[in-house]
Design a protein around this motif. Structure first.
Motif, PDB file in Angstrom:
ATOM      1  N   PRO A 184       0.856  -1.197   0.000  1.00 14.02           N
ATOM      2  CA  PRO A 184       0.000   0.000   0.000  1.00 14.02           C
ATOM      3  C   PRO A 184       0.891   1.247   0.000  1.00 14.02           C
ATOM      4  CG  PRO A 184       0.079  -0.948   2.190  1.00 14.02           C
ATOM      5  CD  PRO A 184       0.858  -1.885   1.299  1.00 14.02           C
ATOM      6  N   ALA A 185       1.135   1.790  -1.161  1.00  9.75           N
ATOM      7  CA  ALA A 185       2.132   2.857  -1.308  1.00  9.75           C
ATOM      8  C   ALA A 185       1.796   4.104  -0.504  1.00  9.75           C
ATOM      9  CB  ALA A 185       2.291   3.204  -2.785  1.00  9.75           C
ATOM     10  N   LEU A 186       0.501   4.340  -0.242  1.00  9.53           N
ATOM     11  CA  LEU A 186       0.096   5.549   0.476  1.00  9.53           C
ATOM     12  C   LEU A 186      -0.027   5.331   1.984  1.00  9.53           C
ATOM     13  CD1 LEU A 186      -2.647   6.870  -1.997  1.00  9.53           C
ATOM     14  CD2 LEU A 186      -0.227   7.507  -1.867  1.00  9.53           C
ATOM     15  N   TYR A 187       0.237   4.121   2.448  1.00 15.65           N
ATOM     16  CA  TYR A 187       0.125   3.842   3.877  1.00 15.65           C
ATOM     17  C   TYR A 187       1.286   4.514   4.623  1.00 15.65           C
ATOM     18  CZ  TYR A 187       0.137   1.068   8.204  1.00 15.65           C
ATOM     19  OH  TYR A 187       0.129   0.670   9.517  1.00 15.65           O
ATOM     20  N   PRO A 188       0.990   5.267   5.690  1.00 16.89           N
ATOM     21  CA  PRO A 188       2.048   6.024   6.364  1.00 16.89           C
ATOM     22  C   PRO A 188       2.843   5.225   7.400  1.00 16.89           C
ATOM     23  CG  PRO A 188      -0.070   6.561   7.340  1.00 16.89           C
ATOM     24  CD  PRO A 188      -0.356   5.638   6.197  1.00 16.89           C
ATOM     25  N   GLY A 189       2.369   4.036   7.750  1.00 24.27           N
ATOM     26  CA  GLY A 189       3.029   3.268   8.796  1.00 24.27           C
ATOM     27  C   GLY A 189       4.223   2.472   8.288  1.00 24.27           C
ATOM     28  N   ARG A 190       4.769   1.641   9.164  1.00 22.13           N
ATOM     29  CA  ARG A 190       5.950   0.847   8.824  1.00 22.13           C
ATOM     30  C   ARG A 190       5.556  -0.401   8.024  1.00 22.13           C
ATOM     31  NH1 ARG A 190       9.256   0.279  14.368  1.00 22.13           N
ATOM     32  NH2 ARG A 190       7.189  -0.346  15.101  1.00 22.13           N
ATOM     33  N   ILE A 191       6.343  -0.686   6.991  1.00 14.33           N
ATOM     34  CA  ILE A 191       6.042  -1.794   6.076  1.00 14.33           C
ATOM     35  C   ILE A 191       7.243  -2.725   5.978  1.00 14.33           C
ATOM     36  CG2 ILE A 191       5.442  -2.442   3.707  1.00 14.33           C
ATOM     37  CD1 ILE A 191       4.132   0.293   3.376  1.00 14.33           C
ATOM     38  N   LEU A 192       6.968  -4.010   6.110  1.00 16.95           N
ATOM     39  CA  LEU A 192       7.926  -5.069   5.808  1.00 16.95           C
ATOM     40  C   LEU A 192       7.457  -5.724   4.513  1.00 16.95           C
ATOM     41  CD1 LEU A 192      10.228  -7.117   6.520  1.00 16.95           C
ATOM     42  CD2 LEU A 192       8.482  -8.406   7.798  1.00 16.95           C
ATOM     43  N   THR A 193       8.341  -5.854   3.536  1.00 20.99           N
ATOM     44  CA  THR A 193       7.941  -6.360   2.221  1.00 20.99           C
ATOM     45  C   THR A 193       8.772  -7.570   1.834  1.00 20.99           C
ATOM     46  OG1 THR A 193       7.465  -4.086   1.521  1.00 20.99           O
ATOM     47  CG2 THR A 193       7.577  -5.761  -0.202  1.00 20.99           C
ATOM     48  N   THR A 194       8.105  -8.594   1.302  1.00 24.03           N
ATOM     49  CA  THR A 194       8.814  -9.711   0.695  1.00 24.03           C
ATOM     50  C   THR A 194       8.781  -9.545  -0.814  1.00 24.03           C
ATOM     51  OG1 THR A 194       8.279 -11.269   2.477  1.00 24.03           O
ATOM     52  CG2 THR A 194       8.876 -12.204   0.338  1.00 24.03           C
ATOM     53  N   VAL A 195       9.946  -9.635  -1.433  1.00 26.94           N
ATOM     54  CA  VAL A 195      10.057  -9.597  -2.892  1.00 26.94           C
ATOM     55  C   VAL A 195      10.554 -10.961  -3.358  1.00 26.94           C
ATOM     56  CG1 VAL A 195      11.212  -8.560  -4.867  1.00 26.94           C
ATOM     57  CG2 VAL A 195      10.489  -7.111  -2.965  1.00 26.94           C
ATOM     58  N   HIS A 196       9.751 -11.608  -4.184  1.00 19.41           N
ATOM     59  CA  HIS A 196      10.112 -12.937  -4.679  1.00 19.41           C
ATOM     60  C   HIS A 196      10.974 -12.860  -5.935  1.00 19.41           C
ATOM     61  CE1 HIS A 196       7.260 -14.956  -1.900  1.00 19.41           C
ATOM     62  NE2 HIS A 196       6.636 -13.793  -2.004  1.00 19.41           N
ATOM     63  N   ASP A 197      10.691 -11.889  -6.780  1.00 19.26           N
ATOM     64  CA  ASP A 197      11.486 -11.692  -7.989  1.00 19.26           C
ATOM     65  C   ASP A 197      11.094 -10.351  -8.598  1.00 19.26           C
ATOM     66  OD1 ASP A 197       9.204 -11.971  -9.910  1.00 19.26           O
ATOM     67  OD2 ASP A 197       9.216 -14.046  -9.243  1.00 19.26           O
ATOM     68  N   ILE A 198      11.808  -9.956  -9.645  1.00 17.98           N
ATOM     69  CA  ILE A 198      11.435  -8.739 -10.385  1.00 17.98           C
ATOM     70  C   ILE A 198      11.134  -9.116 -11.834  1.00 17.98           C
ATOM     71  CG2 ILE A 198      12.740  -7.243  -8.836  1.00 17.98           C
ATOM     72  CD1 ILE A 198      14.790  -6.904 -11.166  1.00 17.98           C
ATOM     73  N   CYS A 199      10.487 -10.270 -12.004  1.00 20.43           N
ATOM     74  CA  CYS A 199      10.250 -10.825 -13.333  1.00 20.43           C
ATOM     75  C   CYS A 199       9.515  -9.843 -14.254  1.00 20.43           C
ATOM     76  CB  CYS A 199       9.458 -12.119 -13.207  1.00 20.43           C
ATOM     77  SG  CYS A 199       9.260 -13.013 -14.751  1.00 20.43           S
ATOM     78  N   HIS A 200       8.571  -9.092 -13.703  1.00 22.78           N
ATOM     79  CA  HIS A 200       7.805  -8.171 -14.537  1.00 22.78           C
ATOM     80  C   HIS A 200       8.673  -7.095 -15.165  1.00 22.78           C
ATOM     81  CE1 HIS A 200       4.039  -9.420 -12.136  1.00 22.78           C
ATOM     82  NE2 HIS A 200       4.008  -9.984 -13.321  1.00 22.78           N
ATOM     83  N   LEU A 201       9.834  -6.852 -14.592  1.00 23.76           N
ATOM     84  CA  LEU A 201      10.758  -5.865 -15.151  1.00 23.76           C
ATOM     85  C   LEU A 201      11.930  -6.512 -15.875  1.00 23.76           C
ATOM     86  CD1 LEU A 201      11.018  -3.287 -12.218  1.00 23.76           C
ATOM     87  CD2 LEU A 201       9.566  -3.166 -14.250  1.00 23.76           C
TER      88      LEU A 201
END
Length: 356
Positions: free
Chosen positions: A92-109
């Motif tokens: 959620p790019a507009l969420y102001p709180g702290r975010i932990l993100t898992t990235v599996h790959d960047i295949c789309h790029l």
């Protein structure tokens, strides 16, 4: 409170990741409240065997990769949330709180010739910039994916932690499938363009008269832009069989009974089917690209995924090499010991605890 986006729990791939880690997190983080966003009935079933009492469920069904999720998700996250975990890059790019993100790959790029849609690529580019800017920490499932984020997208390597995927213990207690009288090779995965099924089919056709094996293609194909004009292209002869999706028990027995699993992918962030195959004694033939050499180590025969000749030659060499088959099986058991969901959950719990 830890809030987790679990909308993809019933998907393949990332769904396997969520199903294996979220219940283990709930059973370990007993002093922390967890809120799971998604389909409550499905998520309750996921947690039944763990008996977690620190979990609540928040219905949320906005489609992934959509403008609607970006407009509504930031406001649906409970205000008491101390950390929001996004198990995929659609944070959620507009969420102001702290975010932990898992990235599996960047295949789309990364695979421009395959994922050529300007809209898809633009969305992915915007989201990966948001992940870099907004995430307090980023988890990747392989060293390969970490290197992609750092070298291609300019991420700070100190912000990225690698936590390998695991393999469910049921794979290690596998039984061989019934119903296949002749030997067979198996592919497991969705029929998406970067999975490279066209070249695999051509490679198998090239050697099919020299080996007794069938080629069994297991995975979902409905709803994907497969790169095939028609599914009949996948079955140019009666030696190739489309098995579709299988339930877990049938999938495990089918892989355990195969002469080898073939992973011809042009791009993989981890390659879980290879790890699962190794754990049940099925040798692996894999592309010498992206994360697959990291995951398979010495327990695979490798080929150039862009070369039909090399792929066909590797399959033929494997079928004729009984000693190599036995070596790959033994090496596979050893390599698969590196992949454990409980170990991954412990690492993720430590990370969450450090952040909160």
């Amino acid at each position: 409170m830890l809030t987790i986006d679990c909308r993809m729990a019933d998907h393949s791939g990332i769904g396997t990741y969520i199903k294996n880690l979220v219940p283990r997190l709930a059973s370990r983080l007993t002093s922390l409240s967890l809120t799971l966003m998604g389909a409550p009935d499905s998520l309750r079933r996921l947690l039944v065997e763990y008996g977690a009492t620190n979990v609540s469920f928040l219905p949320f069904d906005e489609p992934i990769y959509s403008i609607r999720e970006q407009l509504t998700l930031p406001f649906a996250i409970p205000r008491s949330t101390k950390l929001f975990w996004a198990p995929h890059y659609n944070i959620p790019a507009l969420y102001p709180g702290r975010i932990l993100t898992t990235v599996h790959d960047i295949c789309h790029l990364a695979i421009k010739d395959v994922h050529a849609s300007p809209l898809v690529r633009m969305y992915a580019a915007l989201m990966f910039r948001a992940v870099r800017r907004r995430s307090i920490k980023i988890v990747t499932v392989s060293e390969f994916t970490k290197s992609e984020l750092v070298s291609k997208l300019g991420y700070d390597p100190q912000a990225v932690q690698v936590i390998w995927n695991g393999v469910d213990d049921v794979w290690r207690r596998s039984r061989i499938a019934d119903g296949y009288r002749e030997p067979y090779l198996v592919y497991v995965g969705n029929i998406k363009p970067h999975k490279n099924l066209k070249r695999l089919v051509k490679a198998f056709q090239r050697i099919s008269r020299q080996i007794p094996h069938k080629l069994l293609l297991v995975g979902r194909y409905d709803g994907f832009v497969s790169g095939f004009q028609d599914l009949d292209e996948l079955m140019p002869c009666d030696r190739i069989e489309l098995a579709g999706e299988l339930d877990q028990d049938d999938l495990i027995r089918t892989v355990a009974g195969a002469s080898a699993l073939i992973m011809p992918s042009l791009y993989e962030g981890f390659g879980l089917p290879a790890a699962e195959a190794m754990s049940c004694g099925c040798p692996v033939l894999a592309a010498n690209a992206t994360s697959l050499p990291e995951v398979c180590g010495k327990a695979a025969f490798y080929f150039d995924p862009y070369s039909v000749d090399d792929m066909a030659g590797t399959i033929l060499d494997f079928v004729r090499d009984e000693g190599g088959q036995a070596r790959l099986k033994a090496e596979g058991y050893r390599q698969a010991e590196s992949f454990d969901w409980s170990r991954a959950a412990d690492q993720l719990c430590n990370l969450v605890t450090d952040i909160i």
